[in-house]
Design an enzyme around this catalytic site. Sequence first.
Site, PDB file in Angstrom:
ATOM      1  N   ASN A  56     -19.550  11.791   0.606  1.00 10.18           N
ATOM      2  CA  ASN A  56     -19.425  10.824   1.696  1.00 10.18           C
ATOM      3  C   ASN A  56     -20.638   9.906   1.817  1.00 10.18           C
ATOM      4  O   ASN A  56     -20.497   8.706   2.020  1.00 10.18           O
ATOM      5  CB  ASN A  56     -19.221  11.597   3.011  1.00 10.18           C
ATOM      6  CG  ASN A  56     -19.003  10.706   4.214  1.00 10.18           C
ATOM      7  OD1 ASN A  56     -18.457   9.618   4.091  1.00 10.18           O
ATOM      8  ND2 ASN A  56     -19.421  11.180   5.384  1.00 10.18           N
ATOM      9  N   GLN A 100       2.313  -3.828 -13.725  1.00  9.50           N
ATOM     10  CA  GLN A 100       1.796  -2.467 -13.466  1.00  9.50           C
ATOM     11  C   GLN A 100       1.266  -1.856 -14.757  1.00  9.50           C
ATOM     12  O   GLN A 100       0.184  -1.271 -14.796  1.00  9.50           O
ATOM     13  CB  GLN A 100       2.900  -1.543 -12.936  1.00  9.50           C
ATOM     14  CG  GLN A 100       3.133  -1.632 -11.442  1.00  9.50           C
ATOM     15  CD  GLN A 100       4.086  -0.543 -10.964  1.00  9.50           C
ATOM     16  OE1 GLN A 100       3.778   0.637 -11.017  1.00  9.50           O
ATOM     17  NE2 GLN A 100       5.256  -0.959 -10.487  1.00  9.50           N
ATOM     18  N   GLU A 105      -2.538  -0.779 -14.821  1.00  6.02           N
ATOM     19  CA  GLU A 105      -2.737   0.647 -14.558  1.00  6.02           C
ATOM     20  C   GLU A 105      -3.419   1.394 -15.700  1.00  6.02           C
ATOM     21  O   GLU A 105      -3.860   2.519 -15.506  1.00  6.02           O
ATOM     22  CB  GLU A 105      -1.393   1.303 -14.206  1.00  6.02           C
ATOM     23  CG  GLU A 105      -0.893   0.825 -12.841  1.00  6.02           C
ATOM     24  CD  GLU A 105       0.397   1.456 -12.385  1.00  6.02           C
ATOM     25  OE1 GLU A 105       1.038   2.150 -13.201  1.00  6.02           O
ATOM     26  OE2 GLU A 105       0.756   1.255 -11.219  1.00  6.02           O
ATOM     27  N   GLU A 147      -2.169   8.412 -11.196  1.00  9.20           N
ATOM     28  CA  GLU A 147      -0.728   8.652 -11.000  1.00  9.20           C
ATOM     29  C   GLU A 147      -0.350  10.032 -11.542  1.00  9.20           C
ATOM     30  O   GLU A 147       0.449  10.753 -10.947  1.00  9.20           O
ATOM     31  CB  GLU A 147       0.098   7.544 -11.674  1.00  9.20           C
ATOM     32  CG  GLU A 147      -0.011   6.214 -10.933  1.00  9.20           C
ATOM     33  CD  GLU A 147       1.010   5.169 -11.376  1.00  9.20           C
ATOM     34  OE1 GLU A 147       1.514   5.264 -12.514  1.00  9.20           O
ATOM     35  OE2 GLU A 147       1.277   4.244 -10.565  1.00  9.20           O
ATOM     36  N   HIS A 198     -14.027   9.451   6.804  1.00  7.31           N
ATOM     37  CA  HIS A 198     -13.036   8.392   7.016  1.00  7.31           C
ATOM     38  C   HIS A 198     -12.367   7.997   5.696  1.00  7.31           C
ATOM     39  O   HIS A 198     -13.034   7.875   4.676  1.00  7.31           O
ATOM     40  CB  HIS A 198     -13.721   7.128   7.541  1.00  7.31           C
ATOM     41  CG  HIS A 198     -14.057   7.149   8.991  1.00  7.31           C
ATOM     42  ND1 HIS A 198     -15.115   7.854   9.504  1.00  7.31           N
ATOM     43  CD2 HIS A 198     -13.471   6.521  10.040  1.00  7.31           C
ATOM     44  CE1 HIS A 198     -15.173   7.650  10.816  1.00  7.31           C
ATOM     45  NE2 HIS A 198     -14.179   6.847  11.170  1.00  7.31           N
ATOM     46  N   PHE A 211       1.581   4.168  -7.855  1.00  6.44           N
ATOM     47  CA  PHE A 211       0.812   3.113  -7.203  1.00  6.44           C
ATOM     48  C   PHE A 211       1.304   1.735  -7.653  1.00  6.44           C
ATOM     49  O   PHE A 211       1.923   1.603  -8.709  1.00  6.44           O
ATOM     50  CB  PHE A 211      -0.672   3.263  -7.522  1.00  6.44           C
ATOM     51  CG  PHE A 211      -1.247   4.563  -7.005  1.00  6.44           C
ATOM     52  CD1 PHE A 211      -1.365   4.779  -5.636  1.00  6.44           C
ATOM     53  CD2 PHE A 211      -1.631   5.572  -7.875  1.00  6.44           C
ATOM     54  CE1 PHE A 211      -1.889   5.982  -5.151  1.00  6.44           C
ATOM     55  CE2 PHE A 211      -2.147   6.772  -7.390  1.00  6.44           C
ATOM     56  CZ  PHE A 211      -2.275   6.976  -6.035  1.00  6.44           C
TER      57      PHE A 211
HETATM   58 MN    MN Z   1     -17.585   8.023   5.188  1.00  4.56          MN
HETATM   59 MN    MN Z   2       2.540   2.425 -10.635  1.00  7.26          MN
END
Ligand code: MN
Ligand code: MN
Length: 274
Positions: free
Chosen positions: A154, A265, A269, A249, A123, A256
């Site tokens: 995971n 930013q 960032e 990025e 997910h 982002f």
């Molecule tokens: Mn998961």
């Molecule tokens: Mn950015």
Amino acid sequence: MNIGRVMRSQICIATILCLTLLPGCELVADKIKPPVDHLALGNPSKARVVLANTDNYLMQKPQFVLSYNRTKGIPNWVSWQLNQTWLGDVERRNNFRADQSLPPTWDKVDSRDYSRSGYDRGHMTPSGDRTNTEVNNSATFVMTNIVPQAPDNNRGPWVDLENYCRDLVDQGKELYIIAGGYGDQTAIANGKVIPPRNLWKIIVVMDETDIGADGISPNTQVIAVDMPNKQGIKAREWQQFKVTIDSLEKKTGYDFLSSVSTPIQNILENRIDP
Ligand code: MN
Ligand code: MN
């Protein structure tokens, strides 16, 4: 007055109304924005609901928003809000299935496409982040919210970070989260699905009184991680995978926090969460 005839004519009028209004309603429904702005921090790949955008196709759902990549059979990224209102005690539904809201002519990845691949159905928006209603939990099991994820990733640092996010919510925080992958590994399902080489996640931690991007300041806590999508990392702590958003990025080519002012930013960032 003949009651039967009045009723028949009312049913007739109702039927005509329905037939004339329904197609229009569908068009309108397509354009209604989700009640929560899961993209409050921006749309990092400028995904759009345009059929020609086969590999950067925007899908907006009430529970999360994503950019779909038809060539890879996975989302490029999935973005969602998390606060106390999404959490309850609904049982995990486990109903993995093809996403029927993809364009009708597109090949749809099915839950069985991951069988015997060695990967988990991983997910992006976790089932555990949508436990307030059965409908919202079920929504996380469409295959457009899933990527082939190495079990050690995971079930190791990735799930630990998911749990940490819900701890923050228990402390009264509201999170804006975006997760996805970059790079390619050997395809599975006869070339239908391409597992990402790395998985990344960005978490913006806000107080519940802050609203969207306006609530972001140079002091806002931001967590970014970049984890290899491979075996052998199960015992590692998620904190070992912290990176700057700048580095993500560069690796993804996305922008982002694009709805946040450039000066903020720039500060957020290139900072690693302490
Ligand atoms: Mn998961
Ligand atoms: Mn950015």
